[in-house]
Design an enzyme around this catalytic site. Structure first.
Site, PDB file in Angstrom:
ATOM      1  N   SER A 180     -23.042  12.683  -7.281  1.00 14.03           N
ATOM      2  CA  SER A 180     -24.369  12.984  -7.059  1.00 14.03           C
ATOM      3  C   SER A 180     -25.258  12.639  -8.228  1.00 14.03           C
ATOM      4  CB  SER A 180     -24.741  14.407  -6.418  1.00 14.03           C
ATOM      5  OG  SER A 180     -26.158  14.502  -6.696  1.00 14.03           O
ATOM      6  N   HIS A 202     -24.229   9.111  -4.351  1.00 15.56           N
ATOM      7  CA  HIS A 202     -24.998  10.235  -3.570  1.00 15.56           C
ATOM      8  C   HIS A 202     -26.319  10.337  -4.317  1.00 15.56           C
ATOM      9  CE1 HIS A 202     -25.677  13.464  -0.666  1.00 15.56           C
ATOM     10  NE2 HIS A 202     -26.044  14.009  -1.637  1.00 15.56           N
ATOM     11  N   MET A 236     -35.885  14.948  -3.353  1.00 16.09           N
ATOM     12  CA  MET A 236     -36.346  16.272  -2.893  1.00 16.09           C
ATOM     13  C   MET A 236     -37.988  16.100  -3.120  1.00 16.09           C
ATOM     14  SD  MET A 236     -33.951  18.478  -5.113  1.00 16.09           S
ATOM     15  CE  MET A 236     -32.175  18.530  -4.785  1.00 16.09           C
ATOM     16  N   ASP A 244     -30.125  12.257  -3.889  1.00 19.20           N
ATOM     17  CA  ASP A 244     -30.742  13.311  -3.518  1.00 19.20           C
ATOM     18  C   ASP A 244     -32.445  13.042  -3.971  1.00 19.20           C
ATOM     19  OD1 ASP A 244     -28.632  14.944  -2.661  1.00 19.20           O
ATOM     20  OD2 ASP A 244     -28.018  15.001  -4.762  1.00 19.20           O
ATOM     21  N   MET A 264     -34.288  15.149   1.456  1.00 20.48           N
ATOM     22  CA  MET A 264     -34.619  16.687   1.589  1.00 20.48           C
ATOM     23  C   MET A 264     -36.272  16.585   1.489  1.00 20.48           C
ATOM     24  SD  MET A 264     -31.759  18.261  -0.939  1.00 20.48           S
ATOM     25  CE  MET A 264     -31.301  16.625  -1.440  1.00 20.48           C
ATOM     26  N   HIS A 271     -29.560  11.070   0.610  1.00 15.94           N
ATOM     27  CA  HIS A 271     -29.984  12.404   1.174  1.00 15.94           C
ATOM     28  C   HIS A 271     -31.458  12.884   0.953  1.00 15.94           C
ATOM     29  CE1 HIS A 271     -28.734  16.969   0.947  1.00 15.94           C
ATOM     30  NE2 HIS A 271     -29.496  16.507   2.030  1.00 15.94           N
ATOM     31  N   MET A 299     -24.168  21.083   4.219  1.00 19.76           N
ATOM     32  CA  MET A 299     -24.899  21.790   2.914  1.00 19.76           C
ATOM     33  C   MET A 299     -24.086  22.807   2.613  1.00 19.76           C
ATOM     34  SD  MET A 299     -26.973  19.649   1.847  1.00 19.76           S
ATOM     35  CE  MET A 299     -27.104  20.707   0.161  1.00 19.76           C
ATOM     36  N   ASP A 344     -21.544  19.136   0.912  1.00 16.63           N
ATOM     37  CA  ASP A 344     -22.454  18.658  -0.375  1.00 16.63           C
ATOM     38  C   ASP A 344     -23.000  20.076  -0.811  1.00 16.63           C
ATOM     39  OD1 ASP A 344     -24.353  17.786  -2.090  1.00 16.63           O
ATOM     40  OD2 ASP A 344     -25.838  17.120  -0.664  1.00 16.63           O
TER      41      ASP A 344
HETATM   42  C1  DX5 Z   1     -28.434  19.780  -3.590  1.00 14.46           C
HETATM   43  C2  DX5 Z   1     -27.990  18.480  -3.461  1.00 14.46           C
HETATM   44  C3  DX5 Z   1     -26.631  17.999  -3.953  1.00 14.46           C
HETATM   45  C4  DX5 Z   1     -26.489  18.340  -5.141  1.00 14.46           C
HETATM   46  C5  DX5 Z   1     -24.916  18.749  -5.469  1.00 14.46           C
HETATM   47  O1  DX5 Z   1     -29.500  20.320  -2.875  1.00 14.46           O
HETATM   48  O2  DX5 Z   1     -27.997  17.913  -1.976  1.00 14.46           O
HETATM   49  O3  DX5 Z   1     -26.304  16.641  -3.663  1.00 14.46           O
HETATM   50  O4  DX5 Z   1     -26.755  17.410  -6.268  1.00 14.46           O
HETATM   51  O5  DX5 Z   1     -24.880  19.115  -6.640  1.00 14.46           O
HETATM   52  P1  DX5 Z   1     -23.319  20.237  -7.189  1.00 14.46           P
HETATM   53  O6  DX5 Z   1     -22.141  19.437  -6.753  1.00 14.46           O
HETATM   54  O7  DX5 Z   1     -23.671  20.487  -8.618  1.00 14.46           O
HETATM   55  O8  DX5 Z   1     -23.582  21.272  -6.266  1.00 14.46           O
HETATM   56 ZN    ZN Z   2     -27.201  15.722  -1.539  1.00 16.98          ZN
END
Ligand code: DX5
Ligand code: ZN
Length: 219
Positions: free
Chosen positions: A9, A34, A38, A36, A69, A67, A138, A176
């Site tokens: 990620s 990956h 947000m 993310d 969010m 991903h 998750m 994840d």
């Molecule tokens: C959290 C993200 C994850 C995050 C995982 O909301 O969706 O992808 O980057 O990070 P680690 O592996 O540090 O938990």
């Molecule tokens: Zn993620």
């Protein structure tokens, strides 16, 4: 038997050295990136958006596992497809008409994923599983990297695997949040196919070796 995958990620990468970290992943045994996204509304944090993904896309030589969010992801499906997403994952909790959203993702020529928050039952996917390429389970509450793994995830993974088999679906299960060498093997044994790892990879002294090690554990 499908090969098990590792998706570092980039949320845990050094954003001031993003190209360096992308090249590290390119050269490593990792399978996907990956990414993310947000929005500060669906989750209590804001990460990065289109211009940064455009820059990532320019250097990344492996599939982009995006991903989202964010609320109302339907508004941005085409934009993320155009940016080079290979898989676009939306949250179950953010979609009023999930089936329609999945069709829209596929219509834009990419694979469709659904993410489930820790409180959301896998049973809610029974009627759509055949249309889902990937379930992002998750194993922390979304919004931040570096949180502790929620142990109930193992049970959810095996329950979801049962549904996938019963419905004769081809869906991959991705985990994840809080993934490390401590839980990787047990997650695969429960039925997972893809492990996302952020802080475990980028927070280690030698990320390339950490990725290699994770791949070996889940081989
Ligand atoms: C959290 C993200 C994850 C995050 C995982 O909301 O969706 O992808 O980057 O990070 P680690 O592996 O540090 O938990
Ligand atoms: Zn993620």
């Amino acid at each position: 038997m499908k090969q098990n995958l590792v998706a570092p990620s980039l949320l845990a990468a050094d954003f001031a050295n993003l190209q360096r970290d992308i090249e590290m992943v390119n050269q490593s045994e990792a399978d996907w990136f990956h990414i993310d996204v947000m929005d500060g509304v669906f989750v209590p944090n804001i990460s990065f958006g289109m211009p940064v993904i455009k820059a990532i896309s320019k250097h990344a030589k492996k599939p982009l596992d995006v991903h989202l969010m964010i609320v109302d992801p339907d508004r941005y499906i085409k934009a993320f497809a155009d940016l080079g997403a290979t898989i676009l994952t939306v949250h179950y909790e953010a979609c009023t008409h999930l089936h329609r959203t999945l069709q829209a993702i596929k219509a834009s020529g990419i694979k469709a994923g659904v993410a489930l928050n820790p409180h959301t039952s896998v049973k809610l996917l029974e009627d759509t599983i055949q249309d889902i390429d990937l379930v992002c389970m998750m194993s922390v509450n979304p919004g931040f990297g570096g949180q502790s793994f929620i142990e109930n995830t193992y049970q959810k993974v095996s329950d979801l695997k049962e549904i996938i088999i019963k419905k004769n679906a081809n869906t991959l299960i991705e985990i994840d949040g809080g993934v490390s060498s401590k839980n990787a093997k047990q997650l695969i044994a429960a039925g997972a196919n893809v492990l996302v790892a952020g802080s475990f990879v980028f927070g280690s002294d030698n990320p390339t070796a950490t990725i290699k090690n994770l791949k070996e554990i889940i081989a």
